[in-house]
Design an enzyme around this catalytic site. Structure first.
Site, short mmCIF file in Angstrom:
data_model
loop_
_atom_site.label_atom_id
_atom_site.label_comp_id
_atom_site.label_asym_id
_atom_site.label_seq_id
_atom_site.Cartn_x
_atom_site.Cartn_y
_atom_site.Cartn_z
N LYS A 61 -28.03 -11.64 -3.88
CA LYS A 61 -28.82 -10.43 -4.14
C LYS A 61 -28.26 -9.33 -3.24
CE LYS A 61 -33.50 -8.53 -4.35
NZ LYS A 61 -33.17 -7.32 -3.56
N THR A 103 3.84 1.72 -1.22
CA THR A 103 4.41 1.94 -2.54
C THR A 103 3.37 2.48 -3.50
OG1 THR A 103 5.94 0.11 -2.15
CG2 THR A 103 5.66 0.82 -4.43
N LYS A 158 -31.11 -16.53 -12.37
CA LYS A 158 -31.26 -15.97 -13.71
C LYS A 158 -31.12 -17.07 -14.76
CE LYS A 158 -28.88 -11.66 -12.40
NZ LYS A 158 -27.69 -10.82 -12.67
N ASP A 161 0.82 -1.21 0.00
CA ASP A 161 0.00 0.00 0.00
C ASP A 161 0.86 1.26 0.00
OD1 ASP A 161 -2.18 -1.64 0.05
OD2 ASP A 161 -2.73 -1.24 2.14
#
Length: 694
Positions: free
Chosen positions: A140, A63, A312, A61
């Site tokens: 969901k 760097t 779906k 982080d």
């Protein structure tokens, strides 16, 4: 298919083991700087993808921060910023309002139910109309659904769902979210509109709520509310400070569509679009029901809120045949979870510091339904009750609502940690020592504590204080955060120019507030005593003290040197007398009062009754009066039997309007059919009763 300049270039020095010891900007030519900018942008985009999408960062982080800072430095020095630059994620100038934009394709809702019979009925209909199909099962998400449109790989716009046909253009805010790529990677379509869910991770939500509680702000009810409130902020810099993430889960429109939904989801990470790893493909609806049951069990282990699963149809041709209604797509169905009811784990404990310094522990909960209301926090009351109930972080508890309003922890249902929560030894706001007083705990910082300062200013300006209209919780917080109020006495040094530089302040509102403050320079003694916010000293007790001592100097001297004498005053007992003595014994409080007295002259009290000529009347004052302070006017009518209040209601008889009045009280008076009179008219009304306003 189009290809962007993804970070596949092995010559980019800022991808692996990048240097962070940069040469001075002044020594760079413009060409060299612009070349470095392009390399940094490409590298940072790849690091973002590896961090947010792959969960496999290449660099530390620190760097990353160095590379990002260098890019900002170069863009500023050589004036080469670009809308697609990663640096746009830090925000920008506030905007006045959002434009309304039509969606590329309708963003419809999903038919849903919590009953497995309804899920099977959905599958039966699909089978009748298109035959046997595979289903893609996904969580969901309980966040904010948005449309993200990319043209030639660049983010063109981000739009809230709105009514499904059009929504608000929140592109500038969306650019501040780390998991929203400004530029797509890999072989992406020339045009791509995807649907994503913006959310606040549960751990970040709890940490953010904890900060709000400790700052004295109202916490959000749940992560979805926090997300919705954030994404529609007018200031992108505010959005950039809040911990939002995105999952992408559907293609709305594209120049190159895949044949199936699963193929779309597989391509998303290649383009830099983050997807959940909890996706399953099944060929039987019973397996989809099993998937929902597994996700229900795993729900609490996820770092984002879900309220069910979505089933779906996978094949795109089958989807088109199934079509849609006016409200929802017919190829998908949401199998909802039952609402969490009453029993939930404690995720963390925040400590709120009140106006008097009292520390109140607040349990931060996994959001739970209690009596039809989503609850994400509950009172733990005090250390004694915590110990008695043996409550700790990680415990699963039963939550109830007292009087259907205030949630509280009733009992521990299952221990998650040994022992009980212990309050900190030092104030979480100012780090002053915490002292115990029986079952209570108090910060010893007094008005030097920011939390107590804000609440003290709010109380000083409140109905029970000096009734400074236009100075509520939000405006006080704004003034404190802007560095304009470090002490209560700073109210009297505010200037119009300082106020009008703040968001939401105009010349009229600034002058109205300054007029209110000016009218409070000579308050009645009783109002001033109440406004100080001394524990257990509200308007009634303050009135008795003013009646007994007449002047502030006499009262203060007694409180400091002879507190036992206070016990003889009506409405003052041993406990209140001790609180009064301790208040003035505090060096911080004494200094704050001395500072106030440089600006304020509490008026000598004369609260002896002068008759009941005005008995039964209720009067409200607004604005400043001529030749008399508003507090003196209130005191005059009260000594003749009238009641004065700070707000207008149906019980109010007269609203007396002076110079620079508050609009709210006038609106309330009109709504409640209350008589509105100016100062001259009111003086005439009093004169008819032989009363002079002075």
């Amino acid at each position: 298919m189009a290809r962007t300049d993804s970070n596949a270039d092995g010559d980019n020095p800022y991808l692996r083991n990048p240097p962070t010891d940069f040469e001075p900007v002044a020594e760079l030519t413009e060409d060299a700087a612009r070349e470095q900018v392009e390399l940094l942008r490409a590298a940072i985009r790849e690091h973002d993808r590896r961090y947010y999408v792959e969960n496999d960062p290449l660099i530390a982080d620190r760097t990353y921060d160095a590379l990002f800072a260098r890019l900002q430095e170069l863009e500023d020095a050589f004036d080469c910023s670009h809308p697609d630059s990663p640096t746009r994620s830090v925000g920008g100038e506030p905007i006045e309002a959002f434009d309304t934009v039509e969606h590329v394709a309708p963003m419809l809702s999903i038919d849903q139910s919590g009953e497995d019979a309804d899920v099977r009925e959905f599958a039966d209909r699909v089978r009748r109309e298109v035959g046997d199909v595979d289903y893609v099962c996904e969580p969901k998400f309980d966040g904010v659904s948005m449309e993200f449109v990319y043209e030639n790989g660049s983010l063109e716009r981000a739009v809230t769902r709105g009514d499904g046909r059009e929504g608000d253009d929140v592109t500038r805010n969306a650019r501040t979210i780390g998991s929203v790529p400004q530029t797509l990677h890999g072989d992406h379509p020339d045009f791509l509109a995807v649907r994503g869910e913006v959310y606040m991770p549960k751990d970040a939500f709890q940490a953010y709520n904890r900060e709000r509680i400790e700052r004295g702000e109202e916490p959000f009810a749940n992560p979805r509310n926090a997300t919705a409130g954030t994404i529609r902020q007018l200031d992108p810099a505010v959005v950039a400070e809040r911990p939002l993430e995105v999952f992408y889960f559907d293609v709305l429109e594209a120049s190159d569509l895949a044949d199936s939904h699963r193929e779309e989801l597989e391509r998303f990470p290649e383009w830099g679009l983050r997807v959940t790893d909890h996706v399953d493909v099944v060929d039987d609806i019973e397996d989809a029901i099993d998937y929902r049951d597994r996700m229900l069990e795993a729900r609490d282990d996820l770092n984002y809120e879900i309220d069910g699963t979505v089933i779906k149809v996978d094949d795109r041709d089958a989807r088109e045949k199934l079509g849609r209604t006016a409200r929802h797509d017919r190829y998908a169905f949401a199998y909802k979870f039952p609402a969490r009811a009453e029993v939930t784990p404690i995720v963390d404990v925040a400590v709120q510091v009140g106006r008097t310094g009292r520390l109140t522990p607040v349990a931060l909960l996994e959001p739970v339904d209690v009596g039809g209301v989503t609850v994400s926090r509950a009172s733990l009351h005090n250390p004694e009750e915590i110990a008695e109930k043996n409550v700790n972080i990680g415990d699963t508890v039963r939550v109830q609502r007292a009087g259907d309003v205030i949630p509280y922890v009733e009992e521990v249902v299952e221990k998650g940690n040994e022992g009980h929560y212990e309050l900190p030894d030092h104030c979480p706001v100012c780090d002053s020592a915490v002292e115990r007083d029986g079952p209570m705990a108090f910060c010893t910082g007094g008005l030097a504590c920011d939390a107590q300062l804000r609440r003290s200013i709010e109380y000083y300006a409140s109905d029970d204080g000096l009734d400074l209209e236009g100075l509520g919780e939000k405006s006080v917080r704004q003034l404190v955060d802007a560095g304009l109020l470090d002490f209560v006495s700073d109210l009297y040094e505010l200037e119009s120019e300082e106020l009008t530089e703040l968001e939401g302040w105009g010349e009229t509102s600034a002058e109205n507030l300054l007029s209110e403050i000016e009218s409070a320079r000579e308050p009645p003694l009783s109002d001033f005593l109440s406004a100080l916010g001394i524990p257990h000293v509200g308007p009634t007790t303050a009135r008795e003290l003013a009646r007994e001592f007449g002047t502030f100097e006499a009262f203060r001297e007694t409180a400091e040197d002879d507190p036992e004498r206070l016990e003889g005053v009506d409405d003052v007992g041993e406990t209140v007398a001790a609180q009064l003595h301790e208040f003035f014994a505090s060096e911080a409080n004494a200094d704050a009062v001395d500072d106030l007295l440089e600006h304020v002259s509490p008026q000598e009290s004369d609260l002896e009754s002068s008759g009941d000529a005005l008995e039964g009347l209720t009067v409200v004052f607004t604005g400043s009066l001529e030749g008399v302070t508003r507090g003196e006017a209130q005191e005059t009518v009260e000594t003749h039997g009238a009641n004065t209040t700070s707000s207008v209601s149906g019980n109010t008889d007269y609203l007396v309007v002076g110079e620079n009045p508050g609009q709210t009280k006038q609106d309330d008076a009109e709504a409640n059919d209350v008589s509105i009179v100016d100062e001259d008219e009111f003086r005439e009304l009093l004169a008819e009763q032989g009363i002079e306003l002075e």
